[in-house]
Design a protein around this motif. Structure first.
Motif, PDB file in Angstrom:
ATOM      1  N   ASN A   3      37.206  41.440  33.675  1.00 53.76           N
ATOM      2  CA  ASN A   3      37.874  42.648  34.227  1.00 53.76           C
ATOM      3  C   ASN A   3      37.177  42.912  35.662  1.00 53.76           C
ATOM      4  O   ASN A   3      37.731  43.348  36.791  1.00 53.76           O
ATOM      5  CB  ASN A   3      37.750  43.971  33.245  1.00 53.76           C
ATOM      6  N   PHE A   6      38.329  40.357  38.453  1.00 51.45           N
ATOM      7  CA  PHE A   6      39.610  40.789  38.935  1.00 51.45           C
ATOM      8  C   PHE A   6      39.802  42.332  39.407  1.00 51.45           C
ATOM      9  O   PHE A   6      40.988  42.564  39.653  1.00 51.45           O
ATOM     10  CB  PHE A   6      40.596  40.367  38.289  1.00 51.45           C
ATOM     11  N   SER A   7      38.898  43.158  39.481  1.00 52.65           N
ATOM     12  CA  SER A   7      38.846  44.342  39.544  1.00 52.65           C
ATOM     13  C   SER A   7      39.509  44.857  41.031  1.00 52.65           C
ATOM     14  O   SER A   7      40.470  45.606  41.210  1.00 52.65           O
ATOM     15  CB  SER A   7      37.470  45.076  39.530  1.00 52.65           C
ATOM     16  N   GLN A   9      41.518  43.023  42.796  1.00 52.63           N
ATOM     17  CA  GLN A   9      43.124  42.460  42.806  1.00 52.63           C
ATOM     18  C   GLN A   9      43.719  43.547  41.913  1.00 52.63           C
ATOM     19  O   GLN A   9      44.876  43.506  42.254  1.00 52.63           O
ATOM     20  CB  GLN A   9      43.252  40.994  42.286  1.00 52.63           C
ATOM     21  N   GLU A  10      43.218  44.019  40.655  1.00 50.87           N
ATOM     22  CA  GLU A  10      44.071  44.965  39.911  1.00 50.87           C
ATOM     23  C   GLU A  10      44.301  46.344  40.641  1.00 50.87           C
ATOM     24  O   GLU A  10      45.031  47.003  40.536  1.00 50.87           O
ATOM     25  CB  GLU A  10      43.141  45.339  38.570  1.00 50.87           C
ATOM     26  N   GLY A  14      47.642  46.498  40.109  1.00 55.60           N
ATOM     27  CA  GLY A  14      48.085  47.157  38.849  1.00 55.60           C
ATOM     28  C   GLY A  14      47.823  46.452  37.680  1.00 55.60           C
ATOM     29  O   GLY A  14      47.802  45.130  37.507  1.00 55.60           O
ATOM     30  N   THR A  15      47.505  47.217  36.642  1.00 57.88           N
ATOM     31  CA  THR A  15      47.047  46.601  35.264  1.00 57.88           C
ATOM     32  C   THR A  15      48.175  45.764  34.839  1.00 57.88           C
ATOM     33  O   THR A  15      48.105  44.617  34.138  1.00 57.88           O
ATOM     34  CB  THR A  15      46.558  47.720  34.293  1.00 57.88           C
ATOM     35  N   GLU A  16      49.307  46.276  34.853  1.00 61.54           N
ATOM     36  CA  GLU A  16      50.466  45.699  34.299  1.00 61.54           C
ATOM     37  C   GLU A  16      50.796  44.122  34.729  1.00 61.54           C
ATOM     38  O   GLU A  16      50.874  43.307  34.185  1.00 61.54           O
ATOM     39  CB  GLU A  16      52.046  46.309  34.337  1.00 61.54           C
ATOM     40  N   MET A  18      48.513  42.289  36.465  1.00 62.46           N
ATOM     41  CA  MET A  18      47.503  41.622  36.013  1.00 62.46           C
ATOM     42  C   MET A  18      47.640  40.988  34.606  1.00 62.46           C
ATOM     43  O   MET A  18      47.431  39.845  34.308  1.00 62.46           O
ATOM     44  CB  MET A  18      46.215  42.377  36.165  1.00 62.46           C
ATOM     45  N   GLU A  19      48.022  41.779  33.891  1.00 63.79           N
ATOM     46  CA  GLU A  19      48.266  41.115  32.272  1.00 63.79           C
ATOM     47  C   GLU A  19      49.405  40.088  32.357  1.00 63.79           C
ATOM     48  O   GLU A  19      49.294  39.206  31.630  1.00 63.79           O
ATOM     49  CB  GLU A  19      48.794  42.465  31.638  1.00 63.79           C
ATOM     50  N   GLY A  46      43.651  35.349  38.896  1.00 63.19           N
ATOM     51  CA  GLY A  46      43.816  35.871  37.538  1.00 63.19           C
ATOM     52  C   GLY A  46      44.729  34.939  36.508  1.00 63.19           C
ATOM     53  O   GLY A  46      44.949  35.439  35.468  1.00 63.19           O
ATOM     54  N   SER A 256      56.759  41.053  36.611  1.00 63.99           N
ATOM     55  CA  SER A 256      56.050  41.844  35.933  1.00 63.99           C
ATOM     56  C   SER A 256      56.668  43.303  36.171  1.00 63.99           C
ATOM     57  O   SER A 256      56.804  44.275  35.332  1.00 63.99           O
ATOM     58  CB  SER A 256      54.579  41.966  36.135  1.00 63.99           C
TER      59      SER A 256
END
Length: 259
Positions: A3, A6-7, A9-10, A14-16, A18-19, A46, A256
């Motif tokens: 986490n 890649f903070s 880039q997130e 956004g979180t979605e 990145m997931e 990521g 995404s």
């Protein structure tokens, strides 16, 4: 730790997103001057599930432009060196290193449908044509690099659909090959390319003994073998690789958003 890596880039994506990026599976064929930079960019962005395919060992003439190539890695298997570096960036990544080639003889060994993205950084004209035909028949999203040799101007590097690529001898040779065989890609796909075409200024025989691949080569019309070694430079091959990674990342983020 992942986490934290890649903070930044997130924060941008956004979180979605990145997931989703962490969930996709990518295979890169060729980890030389273009593919090595593409692989690194994807892992730093990521991507956790990455397969890299290349049959070569590091040569001293690779050091000027290939990410894994240093004087201390000369003679080592490229994909093994690259895997160690990628895992040093993200120890939680799943990197499969295959020391092999993609060709008509080996194509059935690779289930392209099992990947979300197939990225072509192959040098051999014959093998590149085979991958293009197979990849465009698969369910994977496909991106391809055209010739990065004899280029120096970064502002001339661009992206276009394969049949609209201009000024690239490798793209022209591929199109001639497809037309001669009356066998064509099953769908459109985007390529990184440059219209720039410089000439060699130095002694071409100086690097011939180390040149086993064709991205640094000029092709005879209709031929599947390289005619001569051509000069390359780091920033050009790196930009080609980064642009391939960027195309894939853009597509992942868009996917995404649609979920």
């Amino acid at each position: 730790m992942t986490n934290e890596i890649f903070s930044r880039q997130e924060l941008l994506l956004g979180t979605e997103a990145m997931e989703h990026i962490a969930s996709v599976s990518v295979i890169i064929f060729g980890v030389g001057g273009v593919g090595s930079w593409c692989a690194e960019s994807l892992v730093r962005s990521g991507v956790r599930h990455l397969t890299i395919v290349d049959s070569d060992t590091v040569c001293i003439t690779n050091v000027n432009r290939q990410l894994m190539a240093t004087t201390s890695t000369v003679g080592q298997v490229k994909v093994d060196v690259m895997k160690r570096r990628l895992l040093d960036i993200n120890p939680e990544a799943e990197i499969e290193a295959i020391c092999g080639v993609y060709s008509e003889e080996t194509a059935d060994q690779y289930d392209l449908d099992s990947y979300d993205y197939v990225i072509d950084a192959i040098d051999s004209l014959r093998d590149k044509a085979c991958l293009i035909l197979r990849a465009t028949q698969s369910t994977a999203t496909f991106f391809s690099s055209m010739g990065a040799a004899l280029k120096m101007d970064p502002t001339k590097i661009d992206v276009a659909e394969f049949w609209k690529v201009k000024g690239c001898p490798l793209a022209a040779a591929l199109r001639r090959k497809f037309k001669h065989a009356k066998t064509f890609p099953s769908r459109k796909f985007r390529c990184v390319y440059s219209e720039e075409l410089l000439s060699n200024q130095g002694d071409e025989t100086a690097t011939a003994e180390c040149a086993t691949n064709g991205a640094d080569a000029a092709y005879h019309a209709g031929s599947t073998i390289k005619a001569r070694v051509n000069g390359t430079i780091a920033h050009t091959t790196a930009i080609f690789g980064f642009m391939l990674a960027g195309l894939a990342l853009q597509d992942m983020v868009s996917a995404s958003d649609e979920r």
